[in-house]
Write a protein that holds these residues in place. Sequence first.
Motif, PDB file in Angstrom:
ATOM      1  N   ASN A 223     -15.908  31.849  70.734  1.00  0.00           N
ATOM      2  CA  ASN A 223     -14.879  32.690  71.354  1.00  0.00           C
ATOM      3  C   ASN A 223     -15.404  33.446  72.569  1.00  0.00           C
ATOM      4  O   ASN A 223     -14.864  33.333  73.663  1.00  0.00           O
ATOM      5  CB  ASN A 223     -14.339  33.670  70.303  1.00  0.00           C
ATOM      6  CG  ASN A 223     -13.177  34.459  70.819  1.00  0.00           C
ATOM      7  OD1 ASN A 223     -12.214  33.872  71.317  1.00  0.00           O
ATOM      8  ND2 ASN A 223     -13.238  35.772  70.727  1.00  0.00           N
TER       9      ASN A 223
ATOM     10  N   THR B 277     -18.578  37.859  60.936  1.00  0.00           N
ATOM     11  CA  THR B 277     -17.994  37.809  62.280  1.00  0.00           C
ATOM     12  C   THR B 277     -19.003  38.100  63.383  1.00  0.00           C
ATOM     13  O   THR B 277     -20.077  38.660  63.144  1.00  0.00           O
ATOM     14  CB  THR B 277     -16.841  38.835  62.386  1.00  0.00           C
ATOM     15  OG1 THR B 277     -17.368  40.105  62.015  1.00  0.00           O
ATOM     16  CG2 THR B 277     -15.668  38.469  61.510  1.00  0.00           C
TER      17      THR B 277
ATOM     18  N   LYS C 200     -14.797  37.801  65.925  1.00  0.00           N
ATOM     19  CA  LYS C 200     -14.238  36.532  65.413  1.00  0.00           C
ATOM     20  C   LYS C 200     -15.301  35.780  64.595  1.00  0.00           C
ATOM     21  O   LYS C 200     -16.504  35.949  64.836  1.00  0.00           O
ATOM     22  CB  LYS C 200     -13.795  35.639  66.580  1.00  0.00           C
ATOM     23  CG  LYS C 200     -12.656  36.222  67.415  1.00  0.00           C
ATOM     24  CD  LYS C 200     -11.355  35.676  66.911  1.00  0.00           C
ATOM     25  CE  LYS C 200     -10.090  36.283  67.423  1.00  0.00           C
ATOM     26  NZ  LYS C 200     -10.068  37.325  68.383  1.00  0.00           N
TER      27      LYS C 200
ATOM     28  N   ASN D 283     -16.143  32.290  64.488  1.00  0.00           N
ATOM     29  CA  ASN D 283     -15.920  30.972  65.082  1.00  0.00           C
ATOM     30  C   ASN D 283     -17.193  30.546  65.823  1.00  0.00           C
ATOM     31  O   ASN D 283     -17.288  30.627  67.040  1.00  0.00           O
ATOM     32  CB  ASN D 283     -14.726  31.080  66.054  1.00  0.00           C
ATOM     33  CG  ASN D 283     -14.340  29.729  66.621  1.00  0.00           C
ATOM     34  OD1 ASN D 283     -14.771  28.691  66.104  1.00  0.00           O
ATOM     35  ND2 ASN D 283     -13.560  29.724  67.694  1.00  0.00           N
TER      36      ASN D 283
END
Length: 460
Positions: free
Chosen positions: A93, A131, A137, A139
């Motif tokens: 991200n 996170t 996030k 990801n």
Amino acid sequence: MSKVTMEKIVSLSKRRGFVFPGSEIYGGLANTWDYGPYGVELKNNVKKSWWKRFVQDRPDIVGVDASILMNPRVWEASGHVESFSDPLMDCKNCKERVRGDKLIEGKLGVDAAVGKTLKEISEIIKDEKITCPKCGKCNFTEARSFNLMFKTHQGVVEESSALVYLRPETAQGIFVNFKNVLATTRKKIPFGIAQIGKAFRNEITPGNFTFRTREFDQMEIEYFIKTGTAVEIFEELKKESWGFYTGLGIKDEKMRFREHDQKELSHYSRMTVDIEYEFPFGWGELMGLAHRGTYDLTQHTKFSGEELNYFDPETNEKYVPEVIEPSFGLDRSVLTFLIDAYDEDEIGGENRVVMRFHPALAPVKAAVLPLVKNKEIITSKAKEIFNILKKDFATEYDETGSIGKRYRRQDEIGTPFCITIDFDTVEKDNAVTVRNRDTTNQERVNVDHLSAYLAEKIVK
Ligand code: GAP
């Protein structure tokens, strides 16, 4: 005593010339720091104390100063090419680069992170929905192995044949000189070789000021021993390492030992115990003590073809010695002494910041302060006293500003004694006022006895 924070330490370091941000006029270079005039004195004093304690005061330890650039085969032999890596992940991200094991450690503790494979690290982060510290996030790319050694090229051609590494630890400079030192000093086992010098690691997540940087100094000892003596010698070196810090003023309750879990051990270690300090951001490693076994000398024998063993003339035995390694971070120690010395109190209704350094570490031991700067009779006497003291102590002469301001300035750099020269000094008693940094008590001391008075109170 009010609480010390990293912000206060960074700000005082800049304000008083201990540590500046690196390359500042060009907007800086992330996580690089430059020692200023008082910082370099403090750092040199830490080095000096360490070298005296572990080398000069001990008949069984000698020093070397090896090159940073070494034959690249050294790092194949030592295992660093193969194993000196951290699990790197990118946040898809925000593109932040993170260390997978540190993310897990932060959320689930050390035990959940150590000894995990790259695949396991990726899975835990997904399962636990850990996170990104920057964007929040979860990801990430899959974890991949990232070798921490800096690479460069020697000579004018950038070919792989000219590839060299910046050393990631000073230890290997000691192992490759084992034979030379043994031949020239005729030391008998047990004996150690010490070195202070730069090491470089391309850390994925440097930070916390000078705690974790990519360029830092280490103070290391490789202590060579006979098999069967490790337990006793490990304990002795553990005590000595602890004593190095307490001897320079760190309180026992601010440190603790932490033994590494089997899965956490470095590729060369049979057992590791760290000394940790309670930093403002939590407990962190200050130094580590590892039992490296015969790993390094055996590996270098294999890779170089040179036999690296020891012949015991008393028993006629030939063997590869085992190694106990105390490894200290110099910059981390300097940071610890800065943090530990920091204090705030109130003097005559005014707040002051005072660095309560052990006298052996204080960048300036004595400040010579003429009470007024526009009376020749006083300033020339003050300069005369400065010229006497500077022979034995790091001394500063300061005539600018009110006496109160000058005291505050010296308190902030941790000068143990301020010496004021006034009219009585020159007209009456040939004595000066000596002000003690910690108590702020003042004492009249005759100029003829001043050096001896200071010498008694300052460990040079
Ligand atoms: N020869 C063994 C060795 O290098 P280490 O635990 O990796 O062991 C020893 O490092 C010490 O060096 C640490 O305890 C720490 O004080 C210091 N150190 C390691 N990495 C550092 C870094 N990135 N920045 C500042 N100091 C570091």
